[in-house]
Design a protein around this motif. Structure first.
Motif, PDB file in Angstrom:
ATOM      1  N   CYS A   1       3.839   0.995   2.605  1.00 20.69           N
ATOM      2  CA  CYS A   1       5.019   0.142   2.437  1.00 20.69           C
ATOM      3  C   CYS A   1       5.616   0.186   1.035  1.00 20.69           C
ATOM      4  CB  CYS A   1       4.693  -1.298   2.838  1.00 20.69           C
ATOM      5  SG  CYS A   1       3.185  -1.967   2.144  1.00 20.69           S
TER       6      CYS A   1
ATOM      7  N   CYS B   1      -0.656  -4.631   5.686  1.00 15.31           N
ATOM      8  CA  CYS B   1      -0.712  -5.409   4.438  1.00 15.31           C
ATOM      9  C   CYS B   1      -0.385  -6.876   4.696  1.00 15.31           C
ATOM     10  CB  CYS B   1       0.273  -4.846   3.419  1.00 15.31           C
ATOM     11  SG  CYS B   1      -0.260  -3.286   2.698  1.00 15.31           S
TER      12      CYS B   1
ATOM     13  N   CYS C   1       0.845  -1.191   0.000  1.00 14.89           N
ATOM     14  CA  CYS C   1       0.000   0.000   0.000  1.00 14.89           C
ATOM     15  C   CYS C   1       0.883   1.245   0.000  1.00 14.89           C
ATOM     16  CB  CYS C   1      -0.894  -0.005   1.235  1.00 14.89           C
ATOM     17  SG  CYS C   1       0.033   0.170   2.768  1.00 14.89           S
TER      18      CYS C   1
ATOM     19  N   CYS D   1       4.005  -3.727   4.959  1.00 15.76           N
ATOM     20  CA  CYS D   1       3.805  -3.185   6.305  1.00 15.76           C
ATOM     21  C   CYS D   1       2.933  -4.164   7.100  1.00 15.76           C
ATOM     22  CB  CYS D   1       3.153  -1.806   6.240  1.00 15.76           C
ATOM     23  SG  CYS D   1       1.491  -1.837   5.557  1.00 15.76           S
TER      24      CYS D   1
HETATM   25 ZN   LIG Z   1       1.176  -1.700   3.298  1.00 16.19          ZN
END
Ligand SMILES: [Zn+2]
Ligand SMILES: [Zn+2]
Length: 440
Positions: free
Chosen positions: A159, A219, A156, A216
Protein backbone atom coordinates in the motif's frame (compact mmCIF):
# COMPACT_ATOMS: atom_id res chain seq x y z
CA UNK A 1 28.95 9.03 38.02
CA UNK A 2 28.58 7.21 41.35
CA UNK A 3 25.75 9.48 42.51
CA UNK A 4 23.69 8.47 39.46
CA UNK A 5 24.31 4.74 39.80
CA UNK A 6 21.35 4.00 42.13
CA UNK A 7 19.08 5.26 39.30
CA UNK A 8 20.87 3.15 36.70
CA UNK A 9 20.67 0.13 38.98
CA UNK A 10 16.95 0.60 39.43
CA UNK A 11 16.42 1.02 35.69
CA UNK A 12 18.55 -2.01 34.75
CA UNK A 13 16.85 -4.18 37.34
CA UNK A 14 13.39 -3.19 36.09
CA UNK A 15 14.33 -3.91 32.46
CA UNK A 16 15.90 -7.25 33.41
CA UNK A 17 12.82 -8.27 35.37
CA UNK A 18 10.53 -7.58 32.42
CA UNK A 19 12.89 -9.42 30.05
CA UNK A 20 12.82 -12.48 32.28
CA UNK A 21 9.06 -12.36 32.89
CA UNK A 22 8.27 -12.05 29.16
CA UNK A 23 10.91 -14.61 28.13
CA UNK A 24 13.28 -12.34 26.27
CA UNK A 25 16.86 -13.59 26.19
CA UNK A 26 19.71 -11.16 26.57
CA UNK A 27 22.07 -10.56 23.66
CA UNK A 28 25.23 -8.43 23.77
CA UNK A 29 26.02 -6.63 20.54
CA UNK A 30 29.42 -5.33 19.41
CA UNK A 31 29.97 -1.60 19.66
CA UNK A 32 31.82 -1.62 16.33
CA UNK A 33 30.01 -2.79 13.18
CA UNK A 34 30.59 -2.52 9.44
CA UNK A 35 29.11 0.77 8.27
CA UNK A 36 27.25 -1.05 5.53
CA UNK A 37 24.99 -2.76 8.08
CA UNK A 38 23.38 0.55 9.03
CA UNK A 39 23.46 1.98 5.51
CA UNK A 40 21.46 -1.01 4.33
CA UNK A 41 19.45 -1.58 7.51
CA UNK A 42 18.65 1.80 9.03
CA UNK A 43 18.77 3.47 5.60
CA UNK A 44 21.23 5.76 3.84
CA UNK A 45 18.85 8.70 3.63
CA UNK A 46 18.01 8.72 7.34
CA UNK A 47 19.49 11.38 9.62
CA UNK A 48 21.14 8.73 11.77
CA UNK A 49 23.17 7.30 8.90
CA UNK A 50 23.47 10.39 6.73
CA UNK A 51 24.53 12.90 9.37
CA UNK A 52 25.06 11.30 12.75
CA UNK A 53 27.33 8.28 12.42
CA UNK A 54 30.79 8.02 13.93
CA UNK A 55 32.42 6.22 11.01
CA UNK A 56 36.03 5.64 10.04
CA UNK A 57 38.40 3.32 8.19
CA UNK A 58 40.39 0.60 9.95
CA UNK A 59 44.06 -0.05 9.16
CA UNK A 60 42.80 -2.72 6.80
CA UNK A 61 40.72 -0.07 4.98
CA UNK A 62 37.41 -1.52 6.15
CA UNK A 63 34.53 0.91 6.71
CA UNK A 64 33.35 0.61 10.29
CA UNK A 65 31.27 2.71 12.66
CA UNK A 66 30.21 2.98 16.27
CA UNK A 67 26.70 1.54 16.40
CA UNK A 68 24.03 4.25 16.25
CA UNK A 69 21.23 1.85 17.25
CA UNK A 70 20.64 -1.81 18.09
CA UNK A 71 18.05 -3.30 15.74
CA UNK A 72 20.22 -3.94 12.62
CA UNK A 73 22.87 -5.57 14.84
CA UNK A 74 20.27 -7.87 16.39
CA UNK A 75 19.09 -8.92 12.92
CA UNK A 76 22.67 -9.43 11.74
CA UNK A 77 23.34 -11.66 14.76
CA UNK A 78 20.06 -13.51 14.14
CA UNK A 79 21.15 -14.37 10.60
CA UNK A 80 24.81 -14.97 11.37
CA UNK A 81 24.28 -17.29 14.33
CA UNK A 82 21.59 -19.61 13.02
CA UNK A 83 18.70 -18.25 15.08
CA UNK A 84 16.52 -18.76 11.99
CA UNK A 85 16.13 -22.38 13.06
CA UNK A 86 14.97 -21.48 16.59
CA UNK A 87 11.28 -21.71 17.57
CA UNK A 88 9.58 -18.47 16.57
CA UNK A 89 9.28 -15.75 17.58
CA UNK A 90 12.91 -15.36 18.65
CA UNK A 91 12.76 -12.93 21.56
CA UNK A 92 15.88 -10.92 22.34
CA UNK A 93 16.74 -7.96 24.53
CA UNK A 94 19.86 -5.81 24.76
CA UNK A 95 21.17 -2.70 26.44
CA UNK A 96 24.28 -0.61 26.11
CA UNK A 97 25.85 2.52 24.70
CA UNK A 98 24.96 3.88 21.24
CA UNK A 99 26.72 6.69 19.38
CA UNK A 100 25.41 9.58 17.32
CA UNK A 101 27.35 12.61 16.16
CA UNK A 102 24.63 15.08 17.06
CA UNK A 103 24.66 18.41 18.86
CA UNK A 104 24.66 17.40 22.55
CA UNK A 105 21.65 18.62 24.55
CA UNK A 106 20.19 17.87 27.95
CA UNK A 107 19.49 14.15 28.13
CA UNK A 108 20.88 13.71 24.63
CA UNK A 109 24.54 12.84 24.44
CA UNK A 110 26.87 11.64 21.71
CA UNK A 111 27.35 8.50 23.73
CA UNK A 112 23.96 7.52 25.09
CA UNK A 113 22.43 4.35 26.46
CA UNK A 114 19.51 2.38 25.16
CA UNK A 115 17.75 -0.81 26.05
CA UNK A 116 15.68 -2.61 23.47
CA UNK A 117 13.46 -5.63 22.85
CA UNK A 118 13.06 -7.44 19.52
CA UNK A 119 10.74 -10.31 18.54
CA UNK A 120 11.65 -11.88 15.20
CA UNK A 121 9.48 -14.28 13.20
CA UNK A 122 5.89 -13.39 14.07
CA UNK A 123 3.53 -11.09 12.19
CA UNK A 124 0.53 -11.20 14.52
CA UNK A 125 -0.41 -7.81 15.99
CA UNK A 126 -0.48 -9.35 19.47
CA UNK A 127 3.32 -9.09 19.46
CA UNK A 128 3.07 -5.35 18.67
CA UNK A 129 0.71 -5.00 21.62
CA UNK A 130 3.01 -7.00 23.86
CA UNK A 131 5.94 -4.71 23.01
CA UNK A 132 3.88 -1.69 24.07
CA UNK A 133 2.73 -3.53 27.18
CA UNK A 134 6.32 -4.35 28.20
CA UNK A 135 7.44 -0.74 27.76
CA UNK A 136 4.49 0.46 29.84
CA UNK A 137 5.29 -2.11 32.55
CA UNK A 138 8.83 -0.78 32.75
CA UNK A 139 7.60 2.83 33.05
CA UNK A 140 5.17 1.67 35.74
CA UNK A 141 7.96 -0.09 37.64
CA UNK A 142 9.97 3.13 37.51
CA UNK A 143 6.90 5.04 38.73
CA UNK A 144 7.03 7.34 35.71
CA UNK A 145 3.55 8.79 35.44
CA UNK A 146 1.73 10.52 32.61
CA UNK A 147 3.28 8.47 29.82
CA UNK A 148 1.40 8.86 26.58
CA UNK A 149 1.53 6.47 23.66
CA UNK A 150 1.55 7.89 20.14
CA UNK A 151 0.59 5.41 17.46
CA UNK A 152 0.37 5.16 13.69
CA UNK A 153 0.47 2.62 10.87
CA UNK A 154 2.62 3.46 7.86
CA UNK A 155 1.62 0.53 5.65
CA UNK A 156 3.62 -2.03 3.73
CA UNK A 157 5.13 -2.60 0.27
CA UNK A 158 1.61 -3.24 -1.02
CA UNK A 159 0.00 0.00 0.00
CA UNK A 160 2.84 2.45 0.51
CA UNK A 161 3.88 3.05 -3.13
CA UNK A 162 0.45 4.40 -4.05
CA UNK A 163 0.32 6.43 -0.85
CA UNK A 164 3.79 7.81 -1.59
CA UNK A 165 2.56 8.96 -5.02
CA UNK A 166 -0.31 10.82 -3.40
CA UNK A 167 1.97 12.37 -0.81
CA UNK A 168 4.59 13.41 -3.38
CA UNK A 169 2.05 15.10 -5.60
CA UNK A 170 0.57 16.88 -2.58
CA UNK A 171 4.01 18.03 -1.42
CA UNK A 172 5.22 18.96 -4.90
CA UNK A 173 2.41 21.48 -5.13
CA UNK A 174 3.64 23.07 -1.92
CA UNK A 175 7.36 22.57 -2.45
CA UNK A 176 8.15 26.27 -1.96
CA UNK A 177 6.92 26.13 1.62
CA UNK A 178 9.16 23.21 2.63
CA UNK A 179 12.55 23.43 4.37
CA UNK A 180 15.78 22.56 2.52
CA UNK A 181 15.98 19.11 4.11
CA UNK A 182 12.42 18.28 3.13
CA UNK A 183 12.97 19.39 -0.47
CA UNK A 184 15.69 16.73 -0.55
CA UNK A 185 13.55 14.19 1.35
CA UNK A 186 10.85 14.62 -1.26
CA UNK A 187 13.13 12.73 -3.63
CA UNK A 188 14.83 10.29 -1.23
CA UNK A 189 12.25 9.49 1.46
CA UNK A 190 9.00 11.50 1.19
CA UNK A 191 7.49 9.85 4.27
CA UNK A 192 10.12 11.61 6.38
CA UNK A 193 8.68 15.01 5.47
CA UNK A 194 5.72 14.07 7.69
CA UNK A 195 7.75 14.19 10.90
CA UNK A 196 9.90 17.24 10.11
CA UNK A 197 9.98 19.52 13.13
CA UNK A 198 10.36 22.76 11.11
CA UNK A 199 7.39 25.04 11.68
CA UNK A 200 6.71 25.68 7.98
CA UNK A 201 6.81 21.96 7.18
CA UNK A 202 4.44 20.97 9.98
CA UNK A 203 1.96 23.47 8.58
CA UNK A 204 2.13 21.95 5.11
CA UNK A 205 1.97 18.44 6.50
CA UNK A 206 -1.06 19.02 8.73
CA UNK A 207 -3.33 18.90 5.65
CA UNK A 208 -1.42 16.12 3.84
CA UNK A 209 -3.01 12.74 3.02
CA UNK A 210 -2.65 10.33 5.95
CA UNK A 211 -1.14 6.85 5.79
CA UNK A 212 -3.98 5.28 7.80
CA UNK A 213 -6.51 6.33 5.14
CA UNK A 214 -4.59 4.47 2.44
CA UNK A 215 -3.73 1.13 4.03
CA UNK A 216 -4.25 -2.16 2.19
CA UNK A 217 -6.69 -4.65 3.71
CA UNK A 218 -3.93 -6.60 5.42
CA UNK A 219 -2.41 -3.50 7.05
CA UNK A 220 -5.84 -2.19 7.99
CA UNK A 221 -6.88 -5.36 9.79
CA UNK A 222 -3.47 -5.63 11.43
CA UNK A 223 -3.81 -2.09 12.79
CA UNK A 224 -7.40 -2.68 13.90
CA UNK A 225 -6.47 -5.78 15.84
CA UNK A 226 -3.55 -3.95 17.50
CA UNK A 227 -6.00 -1.29 18.70
CA UNK A 228 -8.30 -4.02 20.01
CA UNK A 229 -5.46 -5.64 21.95
CA UNK A 230 -4.54 -2.26 23.44
CA UNK A 231 -8.15 -1.67 24.49
CA UNK A 232 -8.14 -5.09 26.10
CA UNK A 233 -5.07 -4.30 28.24
CA UNK A 234 -6.43 -0.81 28.90
CA UNK A 235 -3.53 1.11 27.42
CA UNK A 236 -4.77 4.44 26.06
CA UNK A 237 -3.24 5.66 22.81
CA UNK A 238 -3.38 8.73 20.67
CA UNK A 239 -3.35 8.24 16.90
CA UNK A 240 -0.71 10.39 15.23
CA UNK A 241 -0.95 10.49 11.44
CA UNK A 242 2.40 12.32 11.23
CA UNK A 243 4.35 9.72 13.17
CA UNK A 244 6.76 7.83 10.87
CA UNK A 245 9.85 7.27 13.05
CA UNK A 246 12.56 8.43 10.66
CA UNK A 247 14.08 5.02 9.90
CA UNK A 248 13.78 3.13 6.63
CA UNK A 249 12.83 -0.28 7.91
CA UNK A 250 9.51 0.37 9.61
CA UNK A 251 6.32 -1.16 8.24
CA UNK A 252 2.77 -1.14 9.58
CA UNK A 253 2.95 -0.25 13.29
CA UNK A 254 5.04 2.65 14.58
CA UNK A 255 4.81 4.03 18.12
CA UNK A 256 6.50 6.45 20.52
CA UNK A 257 6.29 7.11 24.24
CA UNK A 258 6.31 10.55 25.84
CA UNK A 259 6.39 11.61 29.48
CA UNK A 260 4.70 14.85 30.41
CA UNK A 261 6.27 16.84 33.23
CA UNK A 262 4.56 19.31 35.56
CA UNK A 263 5.19 22.21 33.18
CA UNK A 264 3.54 20.25 30.39
CA UNK A 265 6.75 19.76 28.42
CA UNK A 266 7.05 16.39 26.73
CA UNK A 267 10.13 14.17 26.87
CA UNK A 268 10.47 11.36 24.34
CA UNK A 269 11.24 8.15 26.21
CA UNK A 270 11.53 5.79 23.27
CA UNK A 271 9.60 4.05 20.58
CA UNK A 272 9.54 1.28 18.06
CA UNK A 273 7.51 -0.54 15.51
CA UNK A 274 7.27 -3.38 13.08
CA UNK A 275 10.05 -4.07 10.56
CA UNK A 276 8.81 -6.91 8.38
CA UNK A 277 11.40 -6.46 5.59
CA UNK A 278 14.62 -5.89 7.53
CA UNK A 279 15.63 -9.56 7.84
CA UNK A 280 15.18 -9.98 4.10
CA UNK A 281 17.02 -6.75 3.35
CA UNK A 282 20.03 -7.99 5.31
CA UNK A 283 20.18 -11.23 3.35
CA UNK A 284 17.74 -13.55 5.15
CA UNK A 285 14.40 -15.05 4.19
CA UNK A 286 11.15 -13.08 4.41
CA UNK A 287 10.67 -12.76 8.20
CA UNK A 288 8.32 -10.38 10.05
CA UNK A 289 9.59 -8.70 13.23
CA UNK A 290 8.73 -6.02 15.76
CA UNK A 291 10.61 -4.20 18.51
CA UNK A 292 11.16 -1.08 20.56
CA UNK A 293 13.99 0.79 22.28
CA UNK A 294 14.17 3.42 25.02
CA UNK A 295 16.76 6.04 25.90
CA UNK A 296 18.11 5.24 29.35
CA UNK A 297 19.66 8.68 29.97
CA UNK A 298 16.28 10.24 29.22
CA UNK A 299 14.46 7.85 31.55
CA UNK A 300 16.89 8.66 34.34
CA UNK A 301 16.33 12.40 33.85
CA UNK A 302 12.60 11.82 34.15
CA UNK A 303 13.08 9.62 37.24
CA UNK A 304 15.09 12.39 38.90
CA UNK A 305 12.54 15.06 38.02
CA UNK A 306 9.78 12.88 39.49
CA UNK A 307 11.68 12.30 42.77
CA UNK A 308 11.60 8.57 42.29
CA UNK A 309 13.40 6.49 44.89
CA UNK A 310 16.38 4.86 43.22
CA UNK A 311 17.88 1.53 44.19
CA UNK A 312 20.28 1.67 47.14
CA UNK A 313 22.36 -1.46 47.75
CA UNK A 314 22.58 -2.72 51.35
CA UNK A 315 25.20 -1.00 53.50
CA UNK A 316 27.67 -2.71 55.85
CA UNK A 317 26.65 -2.72 59.51
CA UNK A 318 30.05 -3.92 60.70
CA UNK A 319 33.18 -1.82 60.90
CA UNK A 320 36.62 -3.38 61.21
CA UNK A 321 39.21 -1.25 63.06
CA UNK A 322 42.87 -2.07 63.58
CA UNK A 323 45.59 -0.66 65.79
CA UNK A 324 49.33 -1.32 65.35
CA UNK A 325 51.44 -3.02 62.70
CA UNK A 326 50.67 -6.66 63.60
CA UNK A 327 46.93 -5.99 63.66
CA UNK A 328 47.11 -4.11 60.38
CA UNK A 329 48.86 -7.08 58.80
CA UNK A 330 46.10 -9.43 59.95
CA UNK A 331 43.24 -7.14 58.95
CA UNK A 332 43.05 -8.08 55.24
CA UNK A 333 42.74 -11.75 56.12
CA UNK A 334 40.07 -11.08 58.75
CA UNK A 335 38.12 -8.92 56.31
CA UNK A 336 38.24 -11.76 53.80
CA UNK A 337 36.97 -14.28 56.38
CA UNK A 338 34.04 -12.01 57.28
CA UNK A 339 33.19 -11.34 53.63
CA UNK A 340 33.28 -15.06 52.84
CA UNK A 341 30.81 -15.79 55.60
CA UNK A 342 28.37 -13.24 54.18
CA UNK A 343 29.02 -10.31 56.51
CA UNK A 344 29.44 -6.91 54.86
CA UNK A 345 32.27 -4.95 56.43
CA UNK A 346 33.42 -1.34 56.23
CA UNK A 347 36.99 -0.29 57.01
CA UNK A 348 39.54 2.44 56.59
CA UNK A 349 42.72 0.41 56.74
CA UNK A 350 44.90 3.33 55.71
CA UNK A 351 44.27 5.02 59.07
CA UNK A 352 46.22 3.98 62.14
CA UNK A 353 44.49 6.19 64.71
CA UNK A 354 41.70 4.34 66.56
CA UNK A 355 39.73 7.51 67.30
CA UNK A 356 39.46 8.48 63.64
CA UNK A 357 38.44 4.93 62.79
CA UNK A 358 35.70 4.95 65.44
CA UNK A 359 34.35 8.30 64.31
CA UNK A 360 34.32 6.91 60.76
CA UNK A 361 32.31 3.92 62.06
CA UNK A 362 29.90 6.36 63.69
CA UNK A 363 29.47 8.27 60.46
CA UNK A 364 28.69 5.05 58.60
CA UNK A 365 26.15 4.15 61.33
CA UNK A 366 27.88 0.85 62.00
CA UNK A 367 26.08 -1.29 64.57
CA UNK A 368 29.14 -3.26 65.61
CA UNK A 369 32.83 -2.40 65.52
CA UNK A 370 35.41 -5.17 65.59
CA UNK A 371 38.73 -3.91 66.95
CA UNK A 372 42.03 -5.72 66.62
CA UNK A 373 44.89 -4.31 68.63
CA UNK A 374 48.41 -5.56 69.13
CA UNK A 375 47.42 -8.07 71.83
CA UNK A 376 44.34 -9.36 69.99
CA UNK A 377 46.42 -9.89 66.86
CA UNK A 378 48.83 -12.10 68.81
CA UNK A 379 46.07 -13.93 70.77
CA UNK A 380 43.78 -14.54 67.82
CA UNK A 381 41.03 -12.55 69.56
CA UNK A 382 38.84 -9.59 68.67
CA UNK A 383 37.21 -6.81 70.68
CA UNK A 384 33.56 -6.62 69.82
CA UNK A 385 32.10 -3.18 70.49
CA UNK A 386 28.35 -2.79 70.36
CA UNK A 387 27.67 0.72 69.12
CA UNK A 388 24.08 0.75 70.38
CA UNK A 389 24.80 -0.20 74.01
CA UNK A 390 28.40 0.99 74.05
CA UNK A 391 29.42 -2.27 75.75
CA UNK A 392 32.40 -4.27 74.55
CA UNK A 393 33.94 -7.70 75.11
CA UNK A 394 36.94 -9.67 73.91
CA UNK A 395 36.39 -13.04 72.27
CA UNK A 396 38.27 -15.55 70.12
CA UNK A 397 38.09 -14.60 66.44
CA UNK A 398 36.56 -17.93 65.39
CA UNK A 399 33.53 -17.13 67.57
CA UNK A 400 33.00 -13.59 66.27
CA UNK A 401 31.25 -14.51 63.05
CA UNK A 402 28.51 -16.38 64.88
CA UNK A 403 28.22 -13.64 67.51
CA UNK A 404 28.09 -10.85 64.93
CA UNK A 405 25.32 -12.60 63.00
CA UNK A 406 23.38 -13.17 66.21
CA UNK A 407 23.59 -9.52 67.22
CA UNK A 408 22.72 -8.19 63.78
CA UNK A 409 19.64 -10.39 63.74
CA UNK A 410 18.63 -9.17 67.19
CA UNK A 411 19.13 -5.54 66.14
CA UNK A 412 17.04 -6.08 63.02
CA UNK A 413 14.22 -7.59 65.10
CA UNK A 414 14.37 -4.68 67.55
CA UNK A 415 14.25 -2.16 64.71
CA UNK A 416 11.25 -3.95 63.24
CA UNK A 417 9.43 -3.92 66.59
CA UNK A 418 10.18 -0.25 67.07
CA UNK A 419 8.90 0.61 63.61
CA UNK A 420 5.72 -1.34 64.31
CA UNK A 421 5.19 0.45 67.63
CA UNK A 422 5.68 3.82 66.00
CA UNK A 423 3.24 2.94 63.25
CA UNK A 424 0.65 1.92 65.86
CA UNK A 425 1.23 5.14 67.79
CA UNK A 426 0.71 7.19 64.67
CA UNK A 427 -2.41 5.24 63.86
CA UNK A 428 -3.81 5.93 67.34
CA UNK A 429 -3.07 9.64 67.03
CA UNK A 430 -4.74 9.72 63.66
CA UNK A 431 -7.84 8.05 65.07
CA UNK A 432 -7.88 10.43 68.04
CA UNK A 433 -7.70 13.52 65.87
CA UNK A 434 -10.35 11.96 63.63
CA UNK A 435 -12.68 11.55 66.61
CA UNK A 436 -12.02 15.09 67.70
CA UNK A 437 -13.03 16.35 64.32
CA UNK A 438 -16.19 14.28 64.46
CA UNK A 439 -17.11 15.73 67.89
CA UNK A 440 -16.67 19.23 66.54
ZN1 LIG B 1 -0.21 -2.67 3.43
ZN1 LIG C 1 11.14 20.12 6.72
Amino acid sequence: MPADQPYWQKLRKSVEKIAIDYNYQRIDLPILEFTELFERGTGESTDIVDKEMFKFKTRGKEDVCLRPEGTPSVVRAYLQHGMRSWPKPVKLSYSGPMYRYDRPQEGRYREFFQFGFEAIGEQDAILDAQMIQMAMQIFRKLKIKNVSLHLNSIGCNECRPSYNKLLISYLNNRKKSLCMDCKRRLKTNPLRVLDCKEEKCTQVVSQAPQTVDHLCDDCKSHFTSLLEYLDEIEIPYSLRPQLVRGLDYYTKTVFEFFAKDDEGAQAALGGGGRYDYLVEKLGGPNTPAVGFACGMDRLINVMKKNDINPYYPPKPKIYLAQLGDTAKKKSLKIFEELEKSGIMVAESFGRGNLRTQLSQANKLKAEIVLIIGQREALDGTVILKDMNSGGQETMPFNKTIKEVKKRLKKNAEMAKKLALQQAKKKDKQRKKSGNRKKKK
